[in-house]
Design a protein around this motif. Structure first.
Motif, PDB file in Angstrom:
ATOM      1  N   THR A  69       7.582   4.861   6.815  1.00  0.00           N
ATOM      2  CA  THR A  69       8.550   4.115   5.729  1.00  0.00           C
ATOM      3  C   THR A  69       9.713   4.691   5.746  1.00  0.00           C
ATOM      4  O   THR A  69       9.780   5.866   6.155  1.00  0.00           O
ATOM      5  CB  THR A  69       7.147   4.313   4.332  1.00  0.00           C
ATOM      6  OG1 THR A  69       7.508   5.366   3.916  1.00  0.00           O
ATOM      7  CG2 THR A  69       6.331   3.574   4.651  1.00  0.00           C
ATOM      8  N   HIS A  84       2.621  -6.695  -0.483  1.00  0.00           N
ATOM      9  CA  HIS A  84       2.209  -4.939  -0.190  1.00  0.00           C
ATOM     10  C   HIS A  84       1.433  -4.784   0.700  1.00  0.00           C
ATOM     11  O   HIS A  84       0.566  -5.820   1.459  1.00  0.00           O
ATOM     12  CB  HIS A  84       1.103  -4.762  -2.150  1.00  0.00           C
ATOM     13  CG  HIS A  84       2.768  -4.461  -3.121  1.00  0.00           C
ATOM     14  ND1 HIS A  84       2.678  -6.136  -3.186  1.00  0.00           N
ATOM     15  CD2 HIS A  84       2.759  -4.497  -3.487  1.00  0.00           C
ATOM     16  CE1 HIS A  84       3.916  -5.550  -4.273  1.00  0.00           C
ATOM     17  NE2 HIS A  84       4.240  -4.685  -4.095  1.00  0.00           N
ATOM     18  N   VAL A  97       2.026   0.659  -0.446  1.00  0.00           N
ATOM     19  CA  VAL A  97       3.491   0.596  -0.234  1.00  0.00           C
ATOM     20  C   VAL A  97       3.736  -1.663  -0.136  1.00  0.00           C
ATOM     21  O   VAL A  97       3.083  -1.988   0.249  1.00  0.00           O
ATOM     22  CB  VAL A  97       4.278   0.202   0.822  1.00  0.00           C
ATOM     23  CG1 VAL A  97       3.289   2.237   0.267  1.00  0.00           C
ATOM     24  CG2 VAL A  97       3.243   0.593   2.121  1.00  0.00           C
ATOM     25  N   GLN A  98       5.129  -1.325  -0.664  1.00  0.00           N
ATOM     26  CA  GLN A  98       6.137  -2.988  -0.103  1.00  0.00           C
ATOM     27  C   GLN A  98       5.970  -2.808   0.775  1.00  0.00           C
ATOM     28  O   GLN A  98       6.312  -1.996   2.189  1.00  0.00           O
ATOM     29  CB  GLN A  98       6.629  -2.471  -1.250  1.00  0.00           C
ATOM     30  CG  GLN A  98       6.828  -2.775  -2.464  1.00  0.00           C
ATOM     31  CD  GLN A  98       8.437  -2.849  -4.062  1.00  0.00           C
ATOM     32  OE1 GLN A  98       9.477  -2.849  -2.467  1.00  0.00           O
ATOM     33  NE2 GLN A  98       8.094  -3.694  -4.574  1.00  0.00           N
ATOM     34  N   ARG A  99       6.549  -4.120   1.898  1.00  0.00           N
ATOM     35  CA  ARG A  99       5.788  -4.434   3.446  1.00  0.00           C
ATOM     36  C   ARG A  99       7.302  -3.863   3.335  1.00  0.00           C
ATOM     37  O   ARG A  99       7.504  -3.852   4.570  1.00  0.00           O
ATOM     38  CB  ARG A  99       5.062  -5.702   2.933  1.00  0.00           C
ATOM     39  CG  ARG A  99       5.451  -6.227   4.356  1.00  0.00           C
ATOM     40  CD  ARG A  99       5.105  -7.782   4.840  1.00  0.00           C
ATOM     41  NE  ARG A  99       4.491  -7.506   6.347  1.00  0.00           N
ATOM     42  CZ  ARG A  99       2.690  -8.260   5.958  1.00  0.00           C
ATOM     43  NH1 ARG A  99       2.196  -8.499   5.213  1.00  0.00           N
ATOM     44  NH2 ARG A  99       2.927  -8.460   7.474  1.00  0.00           N
ATOM     45  N   HIS A 100       8.188  -4.563   2.637  1.00  0.00           N
ATOM     46  CA  HIS A 100      10.087  -4.105   3.267  1.00  0.00           C
ATOM     47  C   HIS A 100      10.071  -2.719   3.346  1.00  0.00           C
ATOM     48  O   HIS A 100      11.343  -2.701   4.033  1.00  0.00           O
ATOM     49  CB  HIS A 100      10.550  -5.220   2.393  1.00  0.00           C
ATOM     50  CG  HIS A 100      10.956  -4.578   1.168  1.00  0.00           C
ATOM     51  ND1 HIS A 100      10.086  -4.959   0.085  1.00  0.00           N
ATOM     52  CD2 HIS A 100      11.745  -3.442   0.685  1.00  0.00           C
ATOM     53  CE1 HIS A 100      10.443  -4.403  -0.864  1.00  0.00           C
ATOM     54  NE2 HIS A 100      11.990  -3.369  -0.783  1.00  0.00           N
ATOM     55  N   ALA A 101       9.483  -2.161   2.313  1.00  0.00           N
ATOM     56  CA  ALA A 101       9.506  -0.798   2.686  1.00  0.00           C
ATOM     57  C   ALA A 101       9.136   0.501   4.370  1.00  0.00           C
ATOM     58  O   ALA A 101       9.621   1.346   4.716  1.00  0.00           O
ATOM     59  CB  ALA A 101       8.430   0.747   2.102  1.00  0.00           C
ATOM     60  N   VAL A 102       8.490  -1.207   5.699  1.00  0.00           N
ATOM     61  CA  VAL A 102       8.138  -0.359   6.681  1.00  0.00           C
ATOM     62  C   VAL A 102       9.397  -0.966   7.186  1.00  0.00           C
ATOM     63  O   VAL A 102      10.359  -1.238   7.152  1.00  0.00           O
ATOM     64  CB  VAL A 102       7.359  -0.621   7.073  1.00  0.00           C
ATOM     65  CG1 VAL A 102       7.249  -0.660   8.673  1.00  0.00           C
ATOM     66  CG2 VAL A 102       5.759  -0.818   6.401  1.00  0.00           C
TER      67      VAL A 102
END
Length: 112
Positions: A69, A84, A97-102
C-alpha cells in the motif's frame, strides 16, 4: 549644445511578392501552438498512460494477491469490496484499506 538633433527615417518599402502583413498573425500563433503540442507529448500523454495502467492494476486485483500500500503496509488480500479491501498482514491480523491505496502487486511468495 550637448544634444544632437534626431532625424526621422522613412520605412523601407516592402519588396514586391512578399506579404508581410498576412504572415504576421500566423507567426504569432505558431509558438504557442507548438508549445502546447510539446506539452501534450511530454507531460499530459505519459500521465494519462500511467493512470490507465494503475486503473487496470486495481481492477485486476483478486483474492490471494500480495500487495503493497501507499503507507508501506504489505499483505495478502483476503476480501475484496468495491472501494475497500481487507489485507491479512500477519496470522490472524486483518486490516481494511481503501482500494486506491494499493500501489503495487507483489510477486507470489514475496510475503513469508
Amino acid at each position: 549644445m550637448f544634444i544632437s538633433s534626431a532625424f526621422a527615417q522613412t520605412a523601407p518599402a516592402a519588396e514586391a511578392g512578399t506579404n508581410a502583413a498576412a504572415a504576421s498573425p500566423f507567426s504569432g500563433l505558431l509558438l504557442p501552438v507548438v508549445m502546447l503540442v510539446v506539452l501534450y507529448f511530454i507531460m499530459i500523454r505519459p500521465q494519462m498512460k500511467k493512470q490507465k495502467e494503475v486503473r487496470a492494476m486495481l481492477d485486476a486485483l483478486a483474492k490471494g494477491d500480495e500487495v503493497a500500500t501507499a503507507g508501506g503496509l504489505l499483505g495478502r488480500i483476503v476480501q475484496l469490496g468495491d472501494s475497500h479491501l481487507t489485507l491479512e498482514v500477519a496470522d490472524g491480523v486483518q486490516v481494511q484499506v481503501q482500494r486506491h491505496a494499493v500501489v503495487q502487486v507483489l510477486p507470489k511468495g514475496s510475503l513469508k
